[in-house]
Structures are given as C-alpha cells and as structure tokens.
Scaffold this motif. Structure first.
Motif, PDB file in Angstrom:
ATOM      1  N   TRP A   1      10.495  34.850  85.517  1.00  0.00           N
ATOM      2  CA  TRP A   1      11.353  34.659  86.683  1.00  0.00           C
ATOM      3  C   TRP A   1      12.676  33.964  86.354  1.00  0.00           C
ATOM      4  N   LEU A   2      12.950  33.732  85.087  1.00  0.00           N
ATOM      5  CA  LEU A   2      14.201  33.073  84.732  1.00  0.00           C
ATOM      6  C   LEU A   2      15.398  33.970  85.034  1.00  0.00           C
ATOM      7  N   ASN A   3      16.494  33.349  85.487  1.00  0.00           N
ATOM      8  CA  ASN A   3      17.733  34.091  85.734  1.00  0.00           C
ATOM      9  C   ASN A   3      18.896  33.299  85.147  1.00  0.00           C
ATOM     10  N   ASN A   4      20.109  33.757  85.376  1.00  0.00           N
ATOM     11  CA  ASN A   4      21.247  33.118  84.711  1.00  0.00           C
ATOM     12  C   ASN A   4      21.481  31.675  85.150  1.00  0.00           C
ATOM     13  N   SER A   5      20.898  31.248  86.245  1.00  0.00           N
ATOM     14  CA  SER A   5      21.041  29.844  86.640  1.00  0.00           C
ATOM     15  C   SER A   5      20.195  28.921  85.768  1.00  0.00           C
ATOM     16  N   HIS A   6      19.273  29.474  84.981  1.00  0.00           N
ATOM     17  CA  HIS A   6      18.418  28.689  84.098  1.00  0.00           C
ATOM     18  C   HIS A   6      18.961  28.589  82.676  1.00  0.00           C
ATOM     19  N   ARG A   7      20.090  29.209  82.396  1.00  0.00           N
ATOM     20  CA  ARG A   7      20.581  29.304  81.022  1.00  0.00           C
ATOM     21  C   ARG A   7      20.790  27.939  80.358  1.00  0.00           C
ATOM     22  N   GLY A   8      21.266  26.964  81.083  1.00  0.00           N
ATOM     23  CA  GLY A   8      21.483  25.633  80.507  1.00  0.00           C
ATOM     24  C   GLY A   8      20.175  24.986  80.080  1.00  0.00           C
ATOM     25  N   PHE A   9      19.199  24.984  80.990  1.00  0.00           N
ATOM     26  CA  PHE A   9      17.891  24.419  80.650  1.00  0.00           C
ATOM     27  C   PHE A   9      17.242  25.198  79.517  1.00  0.00           C
ATOM     28  N   LEU A  10      17.381  26.520  79.561  1.00  0.00           N
ATOM     29  CA  LEU A  10      16.778  27.358  78.537  1.00  0.00           C
ATOM     30  C   LEU A  10      17.402  27.099  77.168  1.00  0.00           C
ATOM     31  N   ALA A  11      18.695  26.867  77.121  1.00  0.00           N
ATOM     32  CA  ALA A  11      19.353  26.579  75.847  1.00  0.00           C
ATOM     33  C   ALA A  11      18.816  25.282  75.243  1.00  0.00           C
ATOM     34  N   ILE A  12      18.639  24.263  76.080  1.00  0.00           N
ATOM     35  CA  ILE A  12      18.095  22.993  75.588  1.00  0.00           C
ATOM     36  C   ILE A  12      16.664  23.197  75.085  1.00  0.00           C
ATOM     37  N   ALA A  13      15.858  23.871  75.897  1.00  0.00           N
ATOM     38  CA  ALA A  13      14.460  24.111  75.521  1.00  0.00           C
ATOM     39  C   ALA A  13      14.368  24.950  74.253  1.00  0.00           C
ATOM     40  N   ALA A  14      15.183  25.987  74.149  1.00  0.00           N
ATOM     41  CA  ALA A  14      15.155  26.857  72.976  1.00  0.00           C
ATOM     42  C   ALA A  14      15.599  26.101  71.728  1.00  0.00           C
ATOM     43  N   ASN A  15      16.567  25.227  71.872  1.00  0.00           N
ATOM     44  CA  ASN A  15      17.038  24.444  70.735  1.00  0.00           C
ATOM     45  C   ASN A  15      15.918  23.555  70.203  1.00  0.00           C
ATOM     46  N   ILE A  16      15.211  22.866  71.094  1.00  0.00           N
ATOM     47  CA  ILE A  16      14.125  21.983  70.665  1.00  0.00           C
ATOM     48  C   ILE A  16      12.960  22.801  70.113  1.00  0.00           C
TER      49      ILE A  16
ATOM     50  N   ARG B   1       9.638  19.080  77.791  1.00  0.00           N
ATOM     51  CA  ARG B   1       8.716  19.119  78.939  1.00  0.00           C
ATOM     52  C   ARG B   1       9.495  19.110  80.254  1.00  0.00           C
ATOM     53  N   GLN B   2      10.529  18.308  80.330  1.00  0.00           N
ATOM     54  CA  GLN B   2      11.341  18.253  81.547  1.00  0.00           C
ATOM     55  C   GLN B   2      12.049  19.578  81.792  1.00  0.00           C
ATOM     56  N   CYS B   3      12.562  20.193  80.745  1.00  0.00           N
ATOM     57  CA  CYS B   3      13.231  21.497  80.897  1.00  0.00           C
ATOM     58  C   CYS B   3      12.242  22.540  81.391  1.00  0.00           C
ATOM     59  N   TYR B   4      11.046  22.560  80.803  1.00  0.00           N
ATOM     60  CA  TYR B   4      10.023  23.500  81.267  1.00  0.00           C
ATOM     61  C   TYR B   4       9.714  23.261  82.742  1.00  0.00           C
ATOM     62  N   GLY B   5       9.625  22.007  83.130  1.00  0.00           N
ATOM     63  CA  GLY B   5       9.349  21.688  84.529  1.00  0.00           C
ATOM     64  C   GLY B   5      10.453  22.182  85.454  1.00  0.00           C
ATOM     65  N   GLN B   6      11.698  22.027  85.044  1.00  0.00           N
ATOM     66  CA  GLN B   6      12.822  22.468  85.863  1.00  0.00           C
ATOM     67  C   GLN B   6      12.880  23.984  85.988  1.00  0.00           C
ATOM     68  N   MET B   7      12.344  24.678  84.972  1.00  0.00           N
ATOM     69  CA  MET B   7      12.340  26.138  85.005  1.00  0.00           C
ATOM     70  C   MET B   7      11.055  26.683  85.630  1.00  0.00           C
ATOM     71  N   GLY B   8      10.141  25.788  86.026  1.00  0.00           N
ATOM     72  CA  GLY B   8       8.871  26.222  86.616  1.00  0.00           C
ATOM     73  C   GLY B   8       7.930  26.811  85.589  1.00  0.00           C
ATOM     74  N   ALA B   9       7.971  26.308  84.362  1.00  0.00           N
ATOM     75  CA  ALA B   9       7.221  26.919  83.267  1.00  0.00           C
ATOM     76  C   ALA B   9       6.077  26.063  82.744  1.00  0.00           C
ATOM     77  N   THR B  10       5.649  25.055  83.497  1.00  0.00           N
ATOM     78  CA  THR B  10       4.532  24.230  83.036  1.00  0.00           C
ATOM     79  C   THR B  10       3.232  24.742  83.643  1.00  0.00           C
ATOM     80  N   PRO B  11       2.096  24.440  83.034  1.00  0.00           N
ATOM     81  CA  PRO B  11       0.818  24.853  83.625  1.00  0.00           C
ATOM     82  C   PRO B  11       0.628  24.310  85.045  1.00  0.00           C
TER      83      PRO B  11
END
Length: 129
Positions: free
Chosen positions: A60-75, A94-104
């Motif tokens: 469900w990620l879209n272009n509004s998640h790109r900033g969080f995704l870049a941080i998460a992908a870098n780590i 963990r915080q980035c995953y939470g903001q993107m709705g990607a945690t269990p």
C-alpha cells in the motif's frame, strides 16, 4: 486520541475494506498519490535492494511514503551489507515501519489473516483438551 484511519489502499490489501465496508463508503482518498516509484539515485545498491524488498512486503505504499522508505531502506541496506547498526538506527527503522503501517501490530489492527492455517500445538493445553 482517536485511532488513525487506515488508508484505502492498505484496507484493500488487507481485506479490511470488505470486513468493514461501512467505514469506507464515501471516503475520499487524497488525490494525486502516485505509486512509490523507483528508489532514489543517491541510495547505494544495498539500500536500493532493501527498497524493493520493502515495497514488495508493503503493497500500500505510495509516493507520500518515499521519505520514510528512503530512511528505512538505507538502514536495512546497512543490515544487508553486514554493517553494524546500533540501537538508535534500529529504533528509527522500527519507527519508519510504524509510520508506513508495516509492523506486525499494524497488520493485526488491519485484520491481516495469519500466513498459515496450522493450529498452534500449545492451543490444546489452553483449551483443556
């Protein structure tokens, strides 16, 4: 404080829009949100690999998640490379995953069915059988 609304794309991916149709009737989603797209050029190869893995895991990620995704992908890319990631970096991931709705926990709130239908072996003990 009220629980944040589940984005329609996430609800579609998890089946929440079927389970709770009344919540999504007449809901207007933000216009102009494009797909997540390709990783930023400035990310290294491991981070780009991590980007693509995360996108495959969280549909469900879209272009509004790109900033969080870049941080998460870098780590996560640092983890792929076998580099040492400290507690602060892992907490930020963990915080980035939470903001993107990607945690269990987020998935369980959205009603994602478990991956397998096998009964837990300990369940018989809890039922008293």
């Amino acid at each position: 404080m009220a629980k944040p609304r589940i984005p329609r794309a996430k609800a579609r991916a998890t089946g929440a829009d079927v389970a709770h149709k009344e919540r999504f009737v007449g809901r207007n989603e933000p216009a102009g949100l494009a797909d997540i797209g390709e990783p930023f050029d400035w990310l290294n190869d491991n981070a780009k690999k991590a980007w693509r893995e995360i996108v495959a895991e969280v549909p469900w990620l879209n272009n509004s998640h790109r900033g969080f995704l870049a941080i998460a992908a870098n780590i996560r890319g640092r983890m792929i490379a076998g580099e040492d990631c400290g507690v602060q970096a892992l907490n930020l991931l963990r915080q980035c995953y939470g903001q993107m709705g990607a945690t269990p926990a987020d998935a369980s709130k959205a009603g994602v069915p478990p991956g397998d239908d096998q009964e837990d072996p300990a369940e018989a003990h809890f039922r008293g059988a």
